[in-house]
Write a protein that holds these residues in place. Sequence first.
Motif, PDB file in Angstrom:
ATOM      1  N   ARG A  87       0.813  -1.220   0.000  1.00 32.32           N
ATOM      2  CA  ARG A  87       0.000   0.000   0.000  1.00 32.32           C
ATOM      3  C   ARG A  87       0.844   1.267   0.000  1.00 32.32           C
ATOM      4  NH1 ARG A  87      -4.101  -1.729   4.731  1.00 32.32           N
ATOM      5  NH2 ARG A  87      -2.199  -2.824   5.343  1.00 32.32           N
ATOM      6  N   ARG A  88       1.932   1.285   0.756  1.00 31.79           N
ATOM      7  CA  ARG A  88       2.754   2.488   0.864  1.00 31.79           C
ATOM      8  C   ARG A  88       4.031   2.427   0.026  1.00 31.79           C
ATOM      9  NH1 ARG A  88       2.165   6.067   5.433  1.00 31.79           N
ATOM     10  NH2 ARG A  88       0.269   5.605   6.604  1.00 31.79           N
ATOM     11  N   ILE A  89       4.363   1.258  -0.468  1.00 35.15           N
ATOM     12  CA  ILE A  89       5.629   1.108  -1.188  1.00 35.15           C
ATOM     13  C   ILE A  89       5.349   0.571  -2.581  1.00 35.15           C
ATOM     14  CG2 ILE A  89       7.905   0.043  -1.173  1.00 35.15           C
ATOM     15  CD1 ILE A  89       7.698  -0.149   1.868  1.00 35.15           C
ATOM     16  N   ALA A  90       5.285   1.469  -3.534  1.00 32.73           N
ATOM     17  CA  ALA A  90       5.047   1.104  -4.927  1.00 32.73           C
ATOM     18  C   ALA A  90       6.347   1.242  -5.721  1.00 32.73           C
ATOM     19  CB  ALA A  90       3.969   2.006  -5.520  1.00 32.73           C
ATOM     20  N   ASP A  91       6.336   0.733  -6.951  1.00 36.05           N
ATOM     21  CA  ASP A  91       7.509   0.840  -7.808  1.00 36.05           C
ATOM     22  C   ASP A  91       7.814   2.308  -8.084  1.00 36.05           C
ATOM     23  OD1 ASP A  91       7.617  -1.905  -7.937  1.00 36.05           O
ATOM     24  OD2 ASP A  91       6.454  -2.012  -9.798  1.00 36.05           O
ATOM     25  N   MET A  92       9.096   2.667  -7.990  1.00 34.62           N
ATOM     26  CA  MET A  92       9.527   4.029  -8.293  1.00 34.62           C
ATOM     27  C   MET A  92      10.868   3.946  -9.004  1.00 34.62           C
ATOM     28  SD  MET A  92      10.068   7.287  -5.754  1.00 34.62           S
ATOM     29  CE  MET A  92      10.747   8.817  -6.400  1.00 34.62           C
ATOM     30  N   PRO A  93      10.909   4.235 -10.306  1.00 36.94           N
ATOM     31  CA  PRO A  93      12.139   4.065 -11.084  1.00 36.94           C
ATOM     32  C   PRO A  93      13.351   4.788 -10.501  1.00 36.94           C
ATOM     33  CG  PRO A  93      10.280   4.421 -12.540  1.00 36.94           C
ATOM     34  CD  PRO A  93       9.766   4.631 -11.144  1.00 36.94           C
ATOM     35  N   ALA A  94      13.157   5.971  -9.943  1.00 38.02           N
ATOM     36  CA  ALA A  94      14.301   6.719  -9.411  1.00 38.02           C
ATOM     37  C   ALA A  94      14.940   5.997  -8.230  1.00 38.02           C
ATOM     38  CB  ALA A  94      13.857   8.120  -8.993  1.00 38.02           C
ATOM     39  N   VAL A 148      10.055  -3.045   9.881  1.00 40.72           N
ATOM     40  CA  VAL A 148      10.105  -3.443  11.292  1.00 40.72           C
ATOM     41  C   VAL A 148       9.807  -2.242  12.165  1.00 40.72           C
ATOM     42  CG1 VAL A 148      11.451  -4.576  13.092  1.00 40.72           C
ATOM     43  CG2 VAL A 148      11.960  -5.050  10.689  1.00 40.72           C
ATOM     44  N   SER A 149       8.894  -2.420  13.107  1.00 43.96           N
ATOM     45  CA  SER A 149       8.611  -1.417  14.127  1.00 43.96           C
ATOM     46  C   SER A 149       9.094  -1.956  15.462  1.00 43.96           C
ATOM     47  CB  SER A 149       7.109  -1.139  14.180  1.00 43.96           C
ATOM     48  OG  SER A 149       6.781  -0.322  15.285  1.00 43.96           O
ATOM     49  N   GLY A 150       9.740  -1.096  16.250  1.00 45.03           N
ATOM     50  CA  GLY A 150      10.231  -1.578  17.532  1.00 45.03           C
ATOM     51  C   GLY A 150      10.864  -0.484  18.363  1.00 45.03           C
ATOM     52  N   PHE A 151      11.805  -0.886  19.216  1.00 50.69           N
ATOM     53  CA  PHE A 151      12.449   0.034  20.137  1.00 50.69           C
ATOM     54  C   PHE A 151      13.963  -0.023  19.993  1.00 50.69           C
ATOM     55  CE2 PHE A 151       8.546  -1.412  22.322  1.00 50.69           C
ATOM     56  CZ  PHE A 151       7.921  -0.196  22.524  1.00 50.69           C
ATOM     57  N   ASP A 160       4.873  -2.849   5.047  1.00 50.46           N
ATOM     58  CA  ASP A 160       5.205  -1.431   5.188  1.00 50.46           C
ATOM     59  C   ASP A 160       4.630  -0.939   6.505  1.00 50.46           C
ATOM     60  OD1 ASP A 160       2.443  -0.963   4.741  1.00 50.46           O
ATOM     61  OD2 ASP A 160       2.756  -0.725   2.588  1.00 50.46           O
ATOM     62  N   TYR A 161       4.647   0.379   6.713  1.00 50.26           N
ATOM     63  CA  TYR A 161       4.186   0.961   7.982  1.00 50.26           C
ATOM     64  C   TYR A 161       2.771   0.526   8.338  1.00 50.26           C
ATOM     65  CZ  TYR A 161       2.464   4.511  11.239  1.00 50.26           C
ATOM     66  OH  TYR A 161       1.884   5.144  12.318  1.00 50.26           O
ATOM     67  N   ASP A 162       1.883   0.435   7.354  1.00 50.79           N
ATOM     68  CA  ASP A 162       0.486   0.109   7.648  1.00 50.79           C
ATOM     69  C   ASP A 162       0.328  -1.235   8.343  1.00 50.79           C
ATOM     70  OD1 ASP A 162      -0.416   2.476   6.642  1.00 50.79           O
ATOM     71  OD2 ASP A 162      -1.146   1.664   4.750  1.00 50.79           O
ATOM     72  N   ASP A 163       1.197  -2.197   8.036  1.00 51.23           N
ATOM     73  CA  ASP A 163       1.110  -3.527   8.652  1.00 51.23           C
ATOM     74  C   ASP A 163       1.666  -3.556  10.071  1.00 51.23           C
ATOM     75  OD1 ASP A 163      -0.063  -4.729   6.456  1.00 51.23           O
ATOM     76  OD2 ASP A 163       1.853  -5.348   5.588  1.00 51.23           O
ATOM     77  N   ALA A 164       2.481  -2.554  10.430  1.00 50.29           N
ATOM     78  CA  ALA A 164       3.196  -2.605  11.705  1.00 50.29           C
ATOM     79  C   ALA A 164       2.944  -1.395  12.591  1.00 50.29           C
ATOM     80  CB  ALA A 164       4.705  -2.724  11.432  1.00 50.29           C
ATOM     81  N   GLN A 165       2.074  -0.484  12.165  1.00 50.10           N
ATOM     82  CA  GLN A 165       1.881   0.740  12.948  1.00 50.10           C
ATOM     83  C   GLN A 165       1.413   0.408  14.363  1.00 50.10           C
ATOM     84  OE1 GLN A 165      -1.431   3.319  11.658  1.00 50.10           O
ATOM     85  NE2 GLN A 165      -1.879   1.755  10.118  1.00 50.10           N
TER      86      GLN A 165
END
Length: 292
Positions: free
Chosen positions: A122-129, A205-208, A263-268
């Motif tokens: 959802r947050r990480i799509a293909d980006m040629p650059a 990865v989300s954590g401390f 991405d962030y949405d899965d681990a927020q």
Amino acid sequence: MKYQIRLDVNYDYAAAVSDARHILRVRPREDAGQSVETVKTTVEPRPDEIAPEHDFFDNRVDAVAFFSPHTALAVRMQATVTIDRPAPPLSETPSLAALTEAAAASRAVDAASPIHHLGASRRIADMPAIATYASAILGSRSRASGEAVLALNRQIHEDFAYAPGTTDVATTIEDAFAARRGVCQDFAQVMIAGLRACGVPARYVSGFLRTDPPEGQPRLEGADAMHAWVEAWLGERCGWVGFDPTNAVVAGNDHIVVALGRDYDDAQPIAGAFITAGGQRTRHRADVMPID
């Protein structure tokens, strides 16, 4: 290394919330190199419903619901966690060519399978650059994949400025990459996008982070709040290995994993929906202290 961890997240609402449902991902995982001795989560006001469970990626989740009006929400997590995460043998990992071939051929569908972390999310799509940027740093396809990923990790740290307040959770990877500044979440998602574009499975990865560094060592950026970094899949033998582009290090005994995902949405840490009018104010603090 054993740690005492405390997380406090507070929301103040401009108008009373009449109904709310949230997903909390704040409890550390039981994972390779990481064991949880004690963990306690408290929520105020007391939820009308609460259900501890695990999501698809085996993250520890608390699903909570509120049916009475409230003007504030406080979430506290306290845990004792032991970390014993040996340094990975990066020079002994498969070549980039062999790794990407093995990842593409994988047919496993369990939560740890690399196949879930090769394509767009959802947050990480293909980006040629970003693909061009990462490919140039990873280098030759005959290079050891672990060393190549470490090179990208270090280069992002070199090229991007850590600047809290310049981005937020809505910032896209395109904007973060163009600005060359942001926070741990931005750097992690840019790195993931680059690795996936080159055929290397990568997850968020989300954590401390350890708050108090060992004597003589610098304090890591992002230690006062929840942190984010990357895990790359480096073949069957090495498995998933953590890389922290914010600090240019391999994730080790200073890193405590809470949640994993595409991405962030899965681990927020806190997600959900609520009914109210007006805005909200958020306060967030994390403390990770060694206790042995």
